[in-house]
Design a protein around this motif. Structure first.
Motif, PDB file in Angstrom:
ATOM      1  N   ILE A  95      14.185  47.521  -3.748  1.00 50.73           N
ATOM      2  CA  ILE A  95      15.130  47.481  -2.629  1.00 50.73           C
ATOM      3  C   ILE A  95      15.458  48.916  -2.204  1.00 50.73           C
ATOM      4  N   TRP A  96      15.792  49.758  -3.187  1.00 51.36           N
ATOM      5  CA  TRP A  96      16.063  51.158  -2.877  1.00 51.36           C
ATOM      6  C   TRP A  96      14.821  51.828  -2.306  1.00 51.36           C
ATOM      7  N   GLY A  97      13.653  51.458  -2.827  1.00 53.20           N
ATOM      8  CA  GLY A  97      12.398  52.011  -2.305  1.00 53.20           C
ATOM      9  C   GLY A  97      12.187  51.639  -0.851  1.00 53.20           C
ATOM     10  N   GLY A  98      12.509  50.397  -0.495  1.00 52.16           N
ATOM     11  CA  GLY A  98      12.408  49.969   0.902  1.00 52.16           C
ATOM     12  C   GLY A  98      13.360  50.746   1.800  1.00 52.16           C
ATOM     13  N   LEU A  99      14.578  50.962   1.303  1.00 54.97           N
ATOM     14  CA  LEU A  99      15.542  51.757   2.064  1.00 54.97           C
ATOM     15  C   LEU A  99      15.033  53.184   2.222  1.00 54.97           C
ATOM     16  N   TRP A 100      14.453  53.739   1.159  1.00 54.69           N
ATOM     17  CA  TRP A 100      13.927  55.099   1.217  1.00 54.69           C
ATOM     18  C   TRP A 100      12.796  55.191   2.248  1.00 54.69           C
ATOM     19  N   VAL A 101      11.857  54.259   2.218  1.00 57.68           N
ATOM     20  CA  VAL A 101      10.745  54.267   3.185  1.00 57.68           C
ATOM     21  C   VAL A 101      11.306  54.153   4.609  1.00 57.68           C
ATOM     22  N   GLY A 102      12.278  53.266   4.802  1.00 57.78           N
ATOM     23  CA  GLY A 102      12.882  53.109   6.122  1.00 57.78           C
ATOM     24  C   GLY A 102      13.559  54.376   6.606  1.00 57.78           C
ATOM     25  N   THR A 103      14.264  55.067   5.710  1.00 56.48           N
ATOM     26  CA  THR A 103      14.927  56.303   6.136  1.00 56.48           C
ATOM     27  C   THR A 103      13.936  57.443   6.350  1.00 56.48           C
ATOM     28  N   VAL A 104      12.853  57.454   5.584  1.00 59.84           N
ATOM     29  CA  VAL A 104      11.804  58.460   5.836  1.00 59.84           C
ATOM     30  C   VAL A 104      11.206  58.228   7.223  1.00 59.84           C
ATOM     31  N   LEU A 105      10.848  56.975   7.523  1.00 61.59           N
ATOM     32  CA  LEU A 105      10.287  56.665   8.843  1.00 61.59           C
ATOM     33  C   LEU A 105      11.304  56.953   9.951  1.00 61.59           C
ATOM     34  N   GLY A 106      12.569  56.621   9.694  1.00 67.14           N
ATOM     35  CA  GLY A 106      13.625  56.913  10.656  1.00 67.14           C
ATOM     36  C   GLY A 106      13.761  58.407  10.901  1.00 67.14           C
ATOM     37  N   THR A 107      13.671  59.191   9.850  1.00 65.51           N
ATOM     38  CA  THR A 107      13.772  60.646   9.980  1.00 65.51           C
ATOM     39  C   THR A 107      12.601  61.202  10.790  1.00 65.51           C
ATOM     40  N   VAL A 108      11.408  60.706  10.536  1.00 67.22           N
ATOM     41  CA  VAL A 108      10.236  61.146  11.308  1.00 67.22           C
ATOM     42  C   VAL A 108      10.429  60.803  12.788  1.00 67.22           C
ATOM     43  N   PHE A 109      10.879  59.584  13.061  1.00 65.29           N
ATOM     44  CA  PHE A 109      11.100  59.163  14.447  1.00 65.29           C
ATOM     45  C   PHE A 109      12.188  60.007  15.103  1.00 65.29           C
ATOM     46  N   ILE A 110      13.255  60.277  14.376  1.00 66.04           N
ATOM     47  CA  ILE A 110      14.349  61.102  14.900  1.00 66.04           C
ATOM     48  C   ILE A 110      13.841  62.517  15.211  1.00 66.04           C
ATOM     49  N   CYS A 111      13.021  63.079  14.339  1.00 68.87           N
ATOM     50  CA  CYS A 111      12.467  64.416  14.601  1.00 68.87           C
ATOM     51  C   CYS A 111      11.637  64.409  15.879  1.00 68.87           C
ATOM     52  N   TRP A 112      10.858  63.352  16.084  1.00 64.07           N
ATOM     53  CA  TRP A 112      10.082  63.224  17.318  1.00 64.07           C
ATOM     54  C   TRP A 112      11.015  63.129  18.521  1.00 64.07           C
ATOM     55  N   LEU A 113      12.083  62.348  18.386  1.00 62.14           N
ATOM     56  CA  LEU A 113      13.040  62.200  19.489  1.00 62.14           C
ATOM     57  C   LEU A 113      13.769  63.515  19.785  1.00 62.14           C
ATOM     58  N   ILE A 114      14.089  64.272  18.748  1.00 59.38           N
ATOM     59  CA  ILE A 114      14.726  65.575  18.949  1.00 59.38           C
ATOM     60  C   ILE A 114      13.795  66.483  19.754  1.00 59.38           C
ATOM     61  N   PHE A 115      12.535  66.530  19.348  1.00 58.79           N
ATOM     62  CA  PHE A 115      11.554  67.337  20.078  1.00 58.79           C
ATOM     63  C   PHE A 115      11.469  66.884  21.536  1.00 58.79           C
ATOM     64  N   GLN A 116      11.377  65.579  21.756  1.00 61.62           N
ATOM     65  CA  GLN A 116      11.277  65.045  23.110  1.00 61.62           C
ATOM     66  C   GLN A 116      12.509  65.404  23.939  1.00 61.62           C
ATOM     67  N   SER A 117      13.695  65.246  23.332  1.00 65.39           N
ATOM     68  CA  SER A 117      14.938  65.556  24.053  1.00 65.39           C
ATOM     69  C   SER A 117      15.003  67.025  24.452  1.00 65.39           C
ATOM     70  N   LEU A 118      14.640  67.890  23.533  1.00 61.75           N
ATOM     71  CA  LEU A 118      14.748  69.322  23.792  1.00 61.75           C
ATOM     72  C   LEU A 118      13.658  69.851  24.713  1.00 61.75           C
ATOM     73  N   TYR A 119      12.411  69.461  24.475  1.00 65.79           N
ATOM     74  CA  TYR A 119      11.294  70.141  25.128  1.00 65.79           C
ATOM     75  C   TYR A 119      10.552  69.323  26.176  1.00 65.79           C
ATOM     76  N   ARG A 120      10.835  68.042  26.284  1.00 68.74           N
ATOM     77  CA  ARG A 120      10.193  67.238  27.315  1.00 68.74           C
ATOM     78  C   ARG A 120      11.223  66.716  28.320  1.00 68.74           C
ATOM     79  N   ILE A 121      12.338  66.201  27.827  1.00 65.32           N
ATOM     80  CA  ILE A 121      13.355  65.614  28.700  1.00 65.32           C
ATOM     81  C   ILE A 121      14.321  66.679  29.201  1.00 65.32           C
ATOM     82  N   GLY A 122      14.722  67.579  28.324  1.00 68.04           N
ATOM     83  CA  GLY A 122      15.634  68.649  28.707  1.00 68.04           C
ATOM     84  C   GLY A 122      17.082  68.216  28.813  1.00 68.04           C
ATOM     85  N   ALA A 123      17.447  67.199  28.035  1.00 67.49           N
ATOM     86  CA  ALA A 123      18.838  66.725  28.017  1.00 67.49           C
ATOM     87  C   ALA A 123      19.121  66.132  26.642  1.00 67.49           C
TER      88      ALA A 123
END
Length: 188
Positions: A95-123
């Motif tokens: 169960i903890w492993g599933g939560l860990w995998v989910g948060t790792v994937l969430g962190t990767v997605f968030i990093c992509w969104l941060i990049f998009q917000s800063l350097y593609r969207i500009g807001a």
């Protein structure tokens, strides 16, 4: 079977609730914008802090539906596990492993969104930034639960997990400042 420490359980609960509320609010704002193109989201504050301009991009629906729906589902899982952890329920390691995998994937997605917000969207979207701020502490707690007794490289990761969170915050804040420094400095 292991249970979370009281502190870890409360971090999960508070972080999960904050992420869930931000995701729900953003989803409501998104649907209001769908139904009324002239609607101005509550989080559209100025040219930089502007949910409306972020929501209008293709990045805001990466998988064909609004991204905050992923947050609603993911943070619902976190809140459910956190409530049980606060009640001192012991979970199997998977169960903890599933939560860990989910948060790792969430962190990767968030990093992509941060990049998009800063350097593609500009807001920046304030509600999105709440989720950005929450995902790494959730990852730190999940890392401790899964890898707390590990040896080798994962032991180092566990020992330094909160430092990694602080570095993540510092890097994101620095990137935000550098990207929009002309705007921030014009306010002074």
């Amino acid at each position: 079977m292991n249970s979370a420490t009281s502190r870890a359980a409360w971090v999960l609960l508070i972080g999960g609730l904050a992420g869930w509320l931000a995701s729900v609010t953003l989803t409501i704002e998104r649907f209001k914008l769908f139904t009324d193109p002239n609607y101005r989201p509550s989080c559209s504050i100025n040219p930089i802090l502007s949910c409306g301009s972020v929501m209008a991009t293709e990045q805001a629906a990466k998988f064909g539906f609004p991204n905050p729906i992923i947050g609603i589902v993911g943070f619902s899982v976190v809140v459910t596990l956190a409530v049980l952890a606060v009640a001192n329920v012991r979970f199997p390691r998977w169960i903890w492993g599933g939560l860990w995998v989910g948060t790792v994937l969430g962190t990767v997605f968030i990093c992509w969104l941060i990049f998009q917000s800063l350097y593609r969207i500009g807001a920046l979207c304030p509600y999105c930034m709440v989720v950005w701020a929450i995902i790494t502490p959730l990852l730190a707690v999940a890392t401790e639960q899964v890898w707390g007794g590990a040896r080798g490289p994962m032991r180092i990761v566990v020992e330094w997990r909160w430092t990694f969170v602080a570095v993540f915050y510092a890097v994101v804040l620095l990137l935000i400042f550098l990207k929009f420094q002309d705007y921030w400095l014009s306010l002074v």
